[in-house]
Design an enzyme around this catalytic site. Structure first.
Site, PDB file in Angstrom:
ATOM      1  N   GLU A  96      59.673   7.018  39.957  1.00  0.00           N
ATOM      2  CA  GLU A  96      60.538   8.026  39.670  1.00  0.00           C
ATOM      3  C   GLU A  96      61.259   8.666  40.854  1.00  0.00           C
ATOM      4  O   GLU A  96      62.081   9.450  40.747  1.00  0.00           O
ATOM      5  CB  GLU A  96      59.530   9.180  39.080  1.00  0.00           C
ATOM      6  CG  GLU A  96      59.160   8.906  37.563  1.00  0.00           C
ATOM      7  CD  GLU A  96      60.589   8.886  36.455  1.00  0.00           C
ATOM      8  OE1 GLU A  96      61.316   9.364  36.980  1.00  0.00           O
ATOM      9  OE2 GLU A  96      60.099   8.498  35.512  1.00  0.00           O
ATOM     10  N   GLU A 127      40.768  -5.828  38.115  1.00  0.00           N
ATOM     11  CA  GLU A 127      40.613  -4.792  39.032  1.00  0.00           C
ATOM     12  C   GLU A 127      38.918  -5.028  39.629  1.00  0.00           C
ATOM     13  O   GLU A 127      38.601  -4.290  40.720  1.00  0.00           O
ATOM     14  CB  GLU A 127      40.242  -3.439  38.139  1.00  0.00           C
ATOM     15  CG  GLU A 127      39.126  -3.551  37.120  1.00  0.00           C
ATOM     16  CD  GLU A 127      38.987  -2.273  36.447  1.00  0.00           C
ATOM     17  OE1 GLU A 127      37.892  -1.644  36.443  1.00  0.00           O
ATOM     18  OE2 GLU A 127      40.108  -1.840  35.807  1.00  0.00           O
TER      19      GLU A 127
END
Length: 312
Positions: A96, A127
């Site tokens: 963004e 992960e």
């Protein structure tokens, strides 16, 4: 105080059941019996805890803004590192920044375990490899002027912890964001932001409160840094990238609101500034041509208010 007598005993990474983010919430034991309206009300009450957590973390959040501002002003970069929901939130915040603040894509980057495919398809197994987090840092040629923000709701994610450790070895500033208390899961980081919102209404589903409070923290961090860097004038995004009809409309409204121009005159000014809102404002408010306006902004590091108020 010995670790065994702390309010939140340290968690063995192999046994995460005692993490606050994994515990069952006593306020939602009858979750599957509630009506839709009761569900909405319960979520609303529980989400109030995110505001309390942000308020309690105000000092380290401010420190993170200062660190990111200093790093970016010195030519450094800001990295978010996470896995699963945490990683997706980091990538979202990074993505963004270019349209909102007209920053280059590499200035704020989101690194997620599993890479781009993990944004749309769960790959949570990836992960668990700390070396992959360290490798992601090495691949970006991390420098001491960079900042790395590790994001992990439960605090134990090996990918994130490996990235933080590698960043520290390279001399970069490190920020850690987790939703468990530091005395339960500790880490060595320059800035430690803890946002303990308690057990989720759906036990272990950290895309809920933990995800919400993490998004709030990242909003504050990135927006705060961009404000401090001069990419905002008043409360307007004057470095907005004018790349489509919606954003051109926003740019014109900003110009009209902050000047005495009508929409047609604002459009002409925007075109003269090569679609740069801040430059257009400097031209109009400073009564300057584009080249002189650009030079004055450059002398003030892109801070429009400083450039206007000093007059030199």
């Amino acid at each position: 105080m010995p670790a065994s007598s702390s309010a939140h005993p340290p968690v063995d990474p192999a046994d995460r059941g005692h993490l606050l983010t994994e515990q069952a919430n006593p306020r939602s034991t009858d979750l599957d019996r509630l009506s839709s309206l009761e569900l909405v009300d319960l979520f609303n009450r529980e989400d109030q805890r995110t505001l309390e957590a942000i308020a309690a973390a105000r000092a380290p959040l401010a420190a993170a803004i200062d660190a990111a501002t200093a790093a970016l002003a010195a030519g450094g970069r800001l990295f978010y590192v996470g896995a699963g929901t945490s990683g997706r939130l980091g990538v979202l915040d990074a993505a963004e920044c270019p349209p909102t603040f007209c920053t280059p894509p590499d200035l704020v980057q989101g690194l997620i375990a599993g890479g781009a495919s993990a944004l749309v398809k769960s790959s949570e197994g990836l992960e668990d490899v700390a070396e992959d987090g360290a490798a992601a840092i090495a691949d970006r040629n991390l420098q001491p002027q960079d900042v790395v923000v590790g994001i992990t709701a439960g605090g134990t994610t090996p990918y994130v912890r490996g990235a933080i450790a590698a960043a520290r070895q390279r001399g970069a500033t490190t920020v850690f964001i987790a939703c468990v208390p530091a005395d339960q899961v500790a880490i060595e980081a320059d800035i430690d932001i803890r946002l303990p919102v308690g057990p989720e209404l759906l036990a272990g589903s950290t895309r809920l409160k933990a995800g919400t409070v993490t998004k709030m923290a990242l909003n504050i961090l990135s927006t705060g840094a961009m404000v401090r860097l001069g990419k905002v004038y008043g409360n307007r995004m004057v470095d907005v990238a004018v790349t489509n009809t919606k954003l051109r409309d926003r740019a014109l409204r900003i110009l009209c609101d902050l000047t005495d121009l009508d929409r047609a005159a604002a459009a002409t000014l925007l075109d003269r500034s090569h679609q740069q809102v801040k430059l257009a404002l400097m031209m109009h408010l400073g009564n300057l041509e584009a080249e002189a306006a650009a030079e004055r902004l450059a002398r003030h590091g892109g801070h429009l208010r400083q450039a206007l108020e000093t007059g030199g």
